[in-house]
Design a protein around this motif. Structure first.
Motif, mmCIF file in Angstrom:
data_model
loop_
_atom_site.group_PDB
_atom_site.id
_atom_site.type_symbol
_atom_site.label_atom_id
_atom_site.label_comp_id
_atom_site.label_asym_id
_atom_site.label_seq_id
_atom_site.Cartn_x
_atom_site.Cartn_y
_atom_site.Cartn_z
ATOM 1 N N GLY A 81 0.821 -1.210 0.000
ATOM 2 C CA GLY A 81 0.000 0.000 0.000
ATOM 3 C C GLY A 81 0.857 1.263 0.000
ATOM 4 N N MET A 85 1.127 4.041 -2.768
ATOM 5 C CA MET A 85 0.767 5.396 -2.363
ATOM 6 C C MET A 85 1.776 6.404 -2.907
ATOM 7 S SD MET A 85 0.055 6.811 1.443
ATOM 8 C CE MET A 85 1.628 7.443 1.956
ATOM 9 N N VAL A 134 -4.086 1.269 -2.566
ATOM 10 C CA VAL A 134 -3.500 1.977 -1.427
ATOM 11 C C VAL A 134 -4.426 1.793 -0.223
ATOM 12 C CG1 VAL A 134 -2.794 4.193 -0.474
ATOM 13 C CG2 VAL A 134 -2.315 3.654 -2.860
#
Ligand code: HEM
Ligand SMILES: [Cu+2]
Length: 701
Positions: A81, A85, A134
């Motif tokens: 994630g 991101m 994300v």
């Protein structure tokens, strides 16, 4: 454009990379495209080089990729994630840079950093990545790490299935990543509405990349939901009644139920769109009886619950940290449970607010508008509960509390603009404008992003044995808050001034000051991202001084704080017998919480297996092959998945046994450490004296 389909490589040929575009035309758009692809390639080469140079392939394979341990799986989800991101935030900044330079004239509308088509790809990948690769991995990862520990369990109900879910999510993320280098991503936004995304208007591979990323990761998330639900129903420690579960477990239960009921709707709408595109069906085409409204309805039957799937875990995190960092019991536990469950249920009844303007009668709009506003009630209850929890507490301004304060201030604004949009007649004025973009970032960034980062900061010591640097943690949080204010509040104004969302260009100079402000905000967001990376680096370098082997650095009340840090793979030497809500806190109040268990027994752990990894590889190959019409590979990969399942099913799999002596040995060392370490008060919590052994007499909460 339609490409010829070859027998071996399908539609693939050398012209699909952004370098070809760059060779054909050199402009800022093709340079950005080729630059992004280069970052991907160089990043991959660097990762391989580091792993080889450090000799980390073996440990990576043995300790991570083949481990069915929910704690490790959780950490891998979070790493995934965070990596995604970084891409998502950079794309956000590129879009802001584009719009800040995109003022054209009516004769010459196409200006700015990237071409309109490239801009469309950017908001499509950005939205898709932020939601599916994300927010989802961060929250699923956090739940994986925390939930079993809080329940007093050793692992998830289905550890190998858990591995498979992670693999499927990673395969989907991989497809979105590879689209930077090979071919192009779709331009239909994160929702990919037909008929634009049908074969007629989007003949290329872009929509297919989205479809397969979503189909594959969506199955993974459905399985995750089942895994969470069964874990909560079946794996709670003895005595852990439902109303004794920490609030984070409750919100996880809501998430589990919502995943189970919402994700299949997405799988259905995506499968139908895939049938339209691959097999000439016409569910959503303009002609032959197709109707795109069916897509809108089924998609948002998933889509709206999804936003509460995203936010509820953050609500769980805030419930935990508001109580811990003010040294008080959570105020209104029961009302928080009821509020969470009501949000979960009501969220299935509001989907139509995403298309108030798409043709239904005023009566229907009103019904859905009212249902939407109702969600404000349980949400308001929660905000009051958290504030009451902190009221008259001795609140420590740790990084998680900075995130939470930012959340209080900003989320309420975002919620209010949601109530405004829930009124259909107002929605008619501002729908599809940047007012909406401001609204959803205004709930999603304070909610999901701050919530998850607060949670990561809070539980980080449990995972790695040392705290994150508080000063840098707070700086990061403040940068994320300031960045948000500049990046998104101007979008409310521009929306009211009439700027449509997803605009690659505009002609009115009145937008310019707001565009520059938003661009500055994006720069601050980039700075926050850098500061986050720096926080991890500084803390890692300083890990000796920040280490908290005692395992309870914040004087917590829930079970997970009773184990050492980093938490051993078996989590608890003996499954705890729970007698209270906040059991660990009650044990502190009763005195002598670290008493050793009477006896130790052998512990059965699930054996390592490469199944998740292999299924992920097969799923990725399947998706990639379908995108490029490489039929032989698609068939092979499609058959490989059931073959792998059957292979596993046919084998007798012996669990791994950890002997009682080993467990006792490690546990004794932990308890000796606690006994000889001077407890620290809450006031000293962020000093190097914090070794994870708190002063229990301070535990009044
Ligand atoms: C961190 C800084 C961020 C920046 C600078 C940023 C910027 C943007 C921009 C410029 C757009 C396009 C707006 C338009 O259509 O006019 C956008 C769309 C979007 N963003 Fe973000 N964003 C950020 C973070 C996030 C986060 C954290 C999420 C979700 C977890 C998110 C989810 C979305 C979604 C779903 C869209 C809609 C895409 C579409 O139109 O299909 N963004 N963002
Ligand atoms: Cu909604």
């Amino acid at each position: 454009m339609s490409r010829p389909v070859g027998p071996v490589f399908g539609k693939l040929d050398w012209s699909v990379t952004p370098y070809t575009d760059l060779l054909q035309t050199v402009n800022s758009s093709t340079i950005v495209g080729a630059g992004a692809a280069s970052v991907l390639v160089l990043g991959a080469i660097a990762a391989v080089a580091v792993l080889t140079w450090k000799g980390w392939w073996g440990p990576l394979y043995r300790d991570c990729l083949t481990s069915p341990d929910a704690k490790k799986i959780g950490i891998m989800y979070i790493v995934l994630g965070l990596v995604m991101m970084a891409r998502g935030i950079i794309e956000g900044a590129v879009m802001r840079a584009h719009q800040a330079t995109a003022m054209g004239t009516l004769d010459q509308p196409e200006t700015g950093l990237v071409s309109p088509d490239h801009f469309a790809q950017l908001f499509s990948t950005h939205g898709t990545i932020m939601i599916f690769f994300v927010a989802m991995p961060l929250l699923i990862g956090l739940i994986n790490f925390v939930l079993p520990q809080q329940l007093g369990a050793r692992d998830m109900a289905f550890p190998v299935l858990n591995q498979v879910s992670l693999g499927l999510t990673a395969a989907g993320a991989g497809l979105v990543m590879i689209s930077l280098l090979i071919g192009k991503f779709g331009t239909g936004g994160w929702t990919m509405y037909p008929p634009y995304t049908g074969k007629v208007f989007s003949p290329g591979e872009g929509v297919d990349y989205w479809l397969w990323a979503i189909l594959i990761s969506g199955v993974g998330s459905t399985l995750t939901g089942m895994n969470f639900a069964v874990t909560i129903f079946k794996k709670r420690a003895p005595g852990m009644h439902f109303m004794r579960m920490p609030l984070f477990c409750w919100t996880s239960l809501c998430v589990a139920i919502m995943l189970i009921y919402a994700m299949p709707a997405l799988t259905v709408s995506s499968s139908m769109l895939a049938l339209d595109r691959y097999a000439g069906f016409h569910f959503f085409t303009n002609d032959a009886g197709g109707n795109m409204m069916n897509y809108a309805n089924v998609f948002w039957m998933f889509g709206h619950p999804e936003v509460y799937i995203l936010i509820l875990p953050a609500f769980g995190v805030f419930s935990e940290i508001s109580s811990t960092f003010s040294g008080k019991k959570l105020y209104g536990y029961t009302s928080l449970v009821i509020a969470s469950m009501s949000i979960a249920v009501i969220s299935f009844t509001v989907w139509l607010h995403h298309f108030f303007t798409m043709g239904q009668s005023a009566g229907i709009n009103i019904a859905f508008g009212i249902a939407t506003m109702l969600i404000g009630i349980p949400t308001g209850v929660k905000i009051y509960d958290w504030m009451a929890t902190m009221w008259r507490g001795r609140v420590r301004m740790t990084a998680p509390i900075v995130y939470m304060t930012g959340f209080f201030l900003l989320f309420v604004i975002g919620g209010m603009s949601g109530i405004i949009l829930a009124n259909p007649s107002i929605d008619y004025q501002v729908h599809n404008s940047t007012f909406l973009v401001a609204h959803f970032h205004n709930v999603i960034i304070p909610g999901v992003l701050y919530g998850m980062l607060a949670g990561i900061h809070y539980w980080f010591p449990k995972a790695f044995g040392y705290r994150l640097d508080e000063t840098w943690g707070r700086r990061t949080a403040l940068l994320f808050v300031a960045g948000f204010v500049f990046a998104f509040l101007p979008l409310y104004v521009m929306g009211l001034m009439g700027l449509p969302r997803r605009s690659p260009t505009f002609q009115d100079p009145a937008f310019l000051p707001w565009m520059y402000a938003a661009g500055l905000g994006a720069l601050l967001m980039l700075a926050a991202l850098a500061s986050l990376v720096w926080t991890f680096l500084v803390s890692w370098r300083n890990r000796e001084a920040l280490s908290v082997p005692g395992g309870d650095p914040w004087n917590g009340a829930t079970l997970e704080w009773s184990s050492p840090a980093p938490v051993p793979e078996w989590t608890y030497p003996c499954i705890p017998q729970v007698t209270d809500r906040d059991d660990w806190g009650e044990r502190k109040r009763a005195g002598d919480p670290w008493r050793a268990p009477d006896r130790y027994v052998d512990i059965e752990m699930p054996a390592d297996t490469p199944h998740g990894l292999l299924i992920a590889a097969a799923a990725f190959a399947l998706g990639f092959a379908m995108v490029w019409y490489i039929w032989w590979l698609a068939i092979a990969a499609f058959l490989a998945i059931p073959a792998l399942l059957i292979w596993r099913g046919m084998r007798v799999i012996e669990p791994r046994i950890v002997s009682a002596a080993d467990v006792e040995d490690e546990d004794r060392r932990f308890r000796e450490f606690v006994a000889r370490t001077a407890p620290i008060t809450r006031a000293e919590e962020s000093t190097p004296r914090n070794r994870g052994v708190p002063d229990c007499t301070e535990f009044a909460g």
